[in-house]
Write a protein that holds these residues in place. Structure first.
Motif, PDB file in Angstrom:
ATOM      1  N   GLU A 192      25.398 -17.237  25.059  1.00  0.00           N
ATOM      2  CA  GLU A 192      25.502 -16.694  26.411  1.00  0.00           C
ATOM      3  C   GLU A 192      24.629 -15.452  26.564  1.00  0.00           C
ATOM      4  OE1 GLU A 192      29.572 -15.988  27.314  1.00  0.00           O
ATOM      5  OE2 GLU A 192      30.206 -18.049  26.925  1.00  0.00           O
ATOM      6  N   HIS A 193      24.538 -14.663  25.498  1.00  0.00           N
ATOM      7  CA  HIS A 193      23.735 -13.447  25.554  1.00  0.00           C
ATOM      8  C   HIS A 193      22.250 -13.785  25.627  1.00  0.00           C
ATOM      9  CE1 HIS A 193      22.716  -9.232  24.867  1.00  0.00           C
ATOM     10  NE2 HIS A 193      24.000  -8.950  24.971  1.00  0.00           N
ATOM     11  N   ALA A 194      21.874 -14.901  25.013  1.00  0.00           N
ATOM     12  CA  ALA A 194      20.472 -15.304  25.055  1.00  0.00           C
ATOM     13  C   ALA A 194      20.032 -15.678  26.466  1.00  0.00           C
ATOM     14  CB  ALA A 194      20.228 -16.477  24.115  1.00  0.00           C
ATOM     15  N   ALA A 195      20.995 -16.084  27.293  1.00  0.00           N
ATOM     16  CA  ALA A 195      20.699 -16.418  28.683  1.00  0.00           C
ATOM     17  C   ALA A 195      20.891 -15.199  29.575  1.00  0.00           C
ATOM     18  CB  ALA A 195      21.584 -17.565  29.153  1.00  0.00           C
ATOM     19  N   ARG A 196      20.508 -14.031  29.077  1.00  0.00           N
ATOM     20  CA  ARG A 196      20.740 -12.774  29.795  1.00  0.00           C
ATOM     21  C   ARG A 196      20.078 -12.780  31.169  1.00  0.00           C
ATOM     22  NH1 ARG A 196      21.702  -7.333  28.168  1.00  0.00           N
ATOM     23  NH2 ARG A 196      21.759  -7.996  26.006  1.00  0.00           N
ATOM     24  N   GLY A 197      18.925 -13.429  31.290  1.00  0.00           N
ATOM     25  CA  GLY A 197      18.219 -13.414  32.570  1.00  0.00           C
ATOM     26  C   GLY A 197      18.990 -14.086  33.674  1.00  0.00           C
ATOM     27  N   ALA A 198      19.821 -15.081  33.311  1.00  0.00           N
ATOM     28  CA  ALA A 198      20.581 -15.818  34.322  1.00  0.00           C
ATOM     29  C   ALA A 198      22.002 -15.294  34.473  1.00  0.00           C
ATOM     30  CB  ALA A 198      20.609 -17.305  33.971  1.00  0.00           C
ATOM     31  N   VAL A 199      22.335 -14.222  33.743  1.00  0.00           N
ATOM     32  CA  VAL A 199      23.703 -13.701  33.754  1.00  0.00           C
ATOM     33  C   VAL A 199      23.702 -12.322  34.393  1.00  0.00           C
ATOM     34  CG1 VAL A 199      25.641 -12.999  32.304  1.00  0.00           C
ATOM     35  CG2 VAL A 199      24.298 -15.014  31.702  1.00  0.00           C
ATOM     36  N   PRO A 200      24.647 -12.030  35.296  1.00  0.00           N
ATOM     37  CA  PRO A 200      24.711 -10.695  35.899  1.00  0.00           C
ATOM     38  C   PRO A 200      24.987  -9.622  34.844  1.00  0.00           C
ATOM     39  CG  PRO A 200      26.031 -12.277  37.139  1.00  0.00           C
ATOM     40  CD  PRO A 200      25.613 -12.963  35.879  1.00  0.00           C
ATOM     41  N   GLU A 201      24.674  -8.363  35.212  1.00  0.00           N
ATOM     42  CA  GLU A 201      24.839  -7.262  34.275  1.00  0.00           C
ATOM     43  C   GLU A 201      26.308  -7.072  33.876  1.00  0.00           C
ATOM     44  OE1 GLU A 201      23.513  -4.420  31.727  1.00  0.00           O
ATOM     45  OE2 GLU A 201      22.303  -5.728  33.000  1.00  0.00           O
ATOM     46  N   THR A 202      27.215  -7.238  34.818  1.00  0.00           N
ATOM     47  CA  THR A 202      28.638  -7.100  34.499  1.00  0.00           C
ATOM     48  C   THR A 202      29.083  -8.181  33.513  1.00  0.00           C
ATOM     49  OG1 THR A 202      29.157  -8.432  36.462  1.00  0.00           O
ATOM     50  CG2 THR A 202      29.176  -6.039  36.711  1.00  0.00           C
ATOM     51  N   GLU A 203      28.522  -9.375  33.651  1.00  0.00           N
ATOM     52  CA  GLU A 203      28.863 -10.451  32.726  1.00  0.00           C
ATOM     53  C   GLU A 203      28.361 -10.137  31.330  1.00  0.00           C
ATOM     54  OE1 GLU A 203      30.875 -14.084  32.249  1.00  0.00           O
ATOM     55  OE2 GLU A 203      30.636 -12.864  34.049  1.00  0.00           O
ATOM     56  N   THR A 204      27.191  -9.521  31.244  1.00  0.00           N
ATOM     57  CA  THR A 204      26.644  -9.137  29.936  1.00  0.00           C
ATOM     58  C   THR A 204      27.518  -8.090  29.265  1.00  0.00           C
ATOM     59  OG1 THR A 204      24.411  -9.589  30.755  1.00  0.00           O
ATOM     60  CG2 THR A 204      24.595  -8.256  28.768  1.00  0.00           C
ATOM     61  N   GLU A 205      28.016  -7.127  30.026  1.00  0.00           N
ATOM     62  CA  GLU A 205      28.910  -6.116  29.458  1.00  0.00           C
ATOM     63  C   GLU A 205      30.197  -6.756  28.951  1.00  0.00           C
ATOM     64  OE1 GLU A 205      29.524  -3.301  32.522  1.00  0.00           O
ATOM     65  OE2 GLU A 205      27.471  -2.497  32.480  1.00  0.00           O
ATOM     66  N   THR A 206      30.699  -7.749  29.657  1.00  0.00           N
ATOM     67  CA  THR A 206      31.906  -8.460  29.208  1.00  0.00           C
ATOM     68  C   THR A 206      31.647  -9.175  27.888  1.00  0.00           C
ATOM     69  OG1 THR A 206      32.616  -8.774  31.501  1.00  0.00           O
ATOM     70  CG2 THR A 206      33.595 -10.216  29.833  1.00  0.00           C
ATOM     71  N   ILE A 207      30.505  -9.820  27.784  1.00  0.00           N
ATOM     72  CA  ILE A 207      30.152 -10.522  26.540  1.00  0.00           C
ATOM     73  C   ILE A 207      30.060  -9.537  25.383  1.00  0.00           C
ATOM     74  CG2 ILE A 207      28.350 -11.872  25.406  1.00  0.00           C
ATOM     75  CD1 ILE A 207      27.719 -13.092  28.146  1.00  0.00           C
ATOM     76  N   ASP A 208      29.447  -8.378  25.611  1.00  0.00           N
ATOM     77  CA  ASP A 208      29.333  -7.364  24.550  1.00  0.00           C
ATOM     78  C   ASP A 208      30.707  -6.848  24.142  1.00  0.00           C
ATOM     79  OD1 ASP A 208      26.590  -7.625  24.602  1.00  0.00           O
ATOM     80  OD2 ASP A 208      26.289  -5.939  25.993  1.00  0.00           O
ATOM     81  N   ALA A 209      31.607  -6.663  25.102  1.00  0.00           N
ATOM     82  CA  ALA A 209      32.955  -6.180  24.780  1.00  0.00           C
ATOM     83  C   ALA A 209      33.709  -7.202  23.936  1.00  0.00           C
ATOM     84  CB  ALA A 209      33.723  -5.883  26.069  1.00  0.00           C
ATOM     85  N   ILE A 210      33.568  -8.483  24.263  1.00  0.00           N
ATOM     86  CA  ILE A 210      34.224  -9.528  23.467  1.00  0.00           C
ATOM     87  C   ILE A 210      33.651  -9.560  22.059  1.00  0.00           C
ATOM     88  CG2 ILE A 210      34.633 -12.008  23.298  1.00  0.00           C
ATOM     89  CD1 ILE A 210      34.490 -12.116  26.353  1.00  0.00           C
ATOM     90  N   ALA A 211      32.333  -9.402  21.938  1.00  0.00           N
ATOM     91  CA  ALA A 211      31.691  -9.404  20.620  1.00  0.00           C
ATOM     92  C   ALA A 211      32.158  -8.217  19.777  1.00  0.00           C
ATOM     93  CB  ALA A 211      30.170  -9.385  20.779  1.00  0.00           C
ATOM     94  N   ARG A 212      32.354  -7.069  20.401  1.00  0.00           N
ATOM     95  CA  ARG A 212      32.852  -5.903  19.649  1.00  0.00           C
ATOM     96  C   ARG A 212      34.259  -6.149  19.126  1.00  0.00           C
ATOM     97  NH1 ARG A 212      30.175  -3.046  23.809  1.00  0.00           N
ATOM     98  NH2 ARG A 212      32.113  -2.836  24.986  1.00  0.00           N
ATOM     99  N   THR A 213      35.086  -6.830  19.903  1.00  0.00           N
ATOM    100  CA  THR A 213      36.439  -7.144  19.436  1.00  0.00           C
ATOM    101  C   THR A 213      36.398  -8.064  18.222  1.00  0.00           C
ATOM    102  OG1 THR A 213      37.250  -6.943  21.712  1.00  0.00           O
ATOM    103  CG2 THR A 213      38.683  -8.055  20.135  1.00  0.00           C
ATOM    104  N   LEU A 214      35.511  -9.051  18.245  1.00  0.00           N
ATOM    105  CA  LEU A 214      35.358  -9.926  17.079  1.00  0.00           C
ATOM    106  C   LEU A 214      34.879  -9.131  15.867  1.00  0.00           C
ATOM    107  CD1 LEU A 214      33.781 -13.184  18.569  1.00  0.00           C
ATOM    108  CD2 LEU A 214      36.097 -12.877  17.704  1.00  0.00           C
ATOM    109  N   ASP A 215      33.956  -8.196  16.073  1.00  0.00           N
ATOM    110  CA  ASP A 215      33.466  -7.377  14.957  1.00  0.00           C
ATOM    111  C   ASP A 215      34.589  -6.533  14.358  1.00  0.00           C
ATOM    112  OD1 ASP A 215      30.853  -8.296  15.005  1.00  0.00           O
ATOM    113  OD2 ASP A 215      30.207  -6.799  16.477  1.00  0.00           O
ATOM    114  N   GLU A 216      35.472  -6.020  15.196  1.00  0.00           N
ATOM    115  CA  GLU A 216      36.580  -5.217  14.689  1.00  0.00           C
ATOM    116  C   GLU A 216      37.521  -6.044  13.814  1.00  0.00           C
ATOM    117  OE1 GLU A 216      38.401  -3.613  18.125  1.00  0.00           O
ATOM    118  OE2 GLU A 216      36.887  -2.053  18.437  1.00  0.00           O
ATOM    119  N   MET A 217      37.609  -7.333  14.102  1.00  0.00           N
ATOM    120  CA  MET A 217      38.461  -8.212  13.306  1.00  0.00           C
ATOM    121  C   MET A 217      37.707  -8.844  12.138  1.00  0.00           C
ATOM    122  SD  MET A 217      40.855 -10.191  16.108  1.00  0.00           S
ATOM    123  CE  MET A 217      39.500 -10.860  17.045  1.00  0.00           C
ATOM    124  N   ASN A 218      36.440  -8.460  11.940  1.00  0.00           N
ATOM    125  CA  ASN A 218      35.591  -9.069  10.899  1.00  0.00           C
ATOM    126  C   ASN A 218      35.550 -10.591  11.060  1.00  0.00           C
ATOM    127  OD1 ASN A 218      35.102  -6.550   9.750  1.00  0.00           O
ATOM    128  ND2 ASN A 218      36.845  -6.725   8.348  1.00  0.00           N
TER     129      ASN A 218
END
Length: 304
Positions: A192-218
């Motif tokens: 989804e992040h690779a399709a950044r051009g077709a995704v709104p900025e708010t959607e990109t921030e949501t994707i990054d927040a979800i990815a950070r949660t996964l990183d916290e859980m290793n």
């Protein structure tokens, strides 16, 4: 028989059509294994049917019809066990790691069906994931008493975050609840992040927040533990040796473990309620006996 080239052309076109709808290379190998299973299964059933029908002379239509019915009944009887046997042999021959993982997961689910202690269930699951040699990082979370977050109950590998606050990680849980227990994977987020051009900025921030949660859980993959459409726990998995570690059917195996753990949680709560009910019943019997023992001398005193 039809021309062999036509048959191969149909198989090739089917395989190409599937590549247009599948994003993951692992799913293509899974598709290849399924095609081998189906082809082997069809050949065996065709051989059974041919042996029971082909030797009947064409002029004996009654006997031919009878043998056709017999062959059909034999195929119906052998369908499920034969398919299971063929799938097992093909998986064991072509995908040994996947076959061993499935066997171990099935064994764990069978064991968890007879466990009512949550700590024991977590220990058994973590041990099985470690012994499968397909998981290097694992963590199991369950909702806390007030329902505001999820606490760590067991882990494999480096220790992840101890508690996941539901309010602070709202995008992550919104993603899970939006599809009623959808699996969240780092691979999907990267796509989804690779399709950044077709995704709104708010959607990109949501994707990054979800990815950070996964990183916290290793974790590279998170499977929710659902009970009555509520997320009561999380199973976080990762194999740091491989970027795309799990095929779709392997993820389904892990979802089966999460579903069995949800049943274990419900059984554990039911057992605790039964224990409380028995304790209250014992207290009631003791109170009734105590009242009887007190009432007898009081009656004698009152009569005197």
């Amino acid at each position: 028989f039809p021309a062999l080239g036509n048959v191969l052309t149909i198989i090739y076109l089917y395989f190409i059509s599937q590549t247009l709808f599948r994003y993951r290379l692992l799913d293509l190998t899974e598709l290849l294994g399924r095609m081998v299973v189906i082809a082997t299964f069809v050949l065996i059933l065709a051989a059974i049917y041919g042996l029971l029908v082909a030797w009947i002379p064409a002029d004996q239509s009654g006997v031919f019809f009878f043998n056709t019915l017999v062959a059909s009944f034999v195929i119906l009887i052998l369908f499920d066990p034969l398919r299971t046997a063929v799938e097992g042999q093909v998986q064991k021959w072509m995908f040994r790691e996947k076959y061993e993982l499935k066997a171990r997961i099935d064994a764990v689910r069978h064991i968890l069906a007879n466990v009512i202690d949550l700590k024991e269930a977590v220990r058994i699951t973590i041990s099985a994931l470690e012994e499968s040699r397909r998981v290097t990082h694992a963590a199991i979370y369950f909702v806390d008493a007030d329902g505001g977050g999820y606490e760590l109950h067991g882990h494999l590998g480096p220790r992840p975050v101890e508690r996941i606050d539901a309010a602070a990680r709202r995008p992550f849980f919104e993603r899970i609840n939006a599809a009623r227990g959808a699996v969240v994977s780092m691979e999907q987020l990267e796509r989804e992040h690779a399709a950044r051009g077709a995704v709104p900025e708010t959607e990109t921030e949501t994707i990054d927040a979800i990815a950070r949660t996964l990183d916290e859980m290793n974790a590279a993959l998170c499977i929710p533990i659902m009970a009555e459409d509520q997320v009561i726990g999380l199973v976080a998995l990762k194999d740091e040796r491989v970027r795309e570690a799990y095929a779709t059917d392997e993820i389904d195996l892990f979802r089966g473990v999460a579903a069995q753990m949800a049943i274990t949680v419900q059984n554990s709560k039911l057992y605790e309620r039964m224990k409380e009910r028995d304790r209250l019943a014992a207290l009631g019997e003791m109170a009734a006996g105590l009242a009887h023992e007190i009432r007898n001398p009081l009656g004698a005193i009152k009569g005197a």
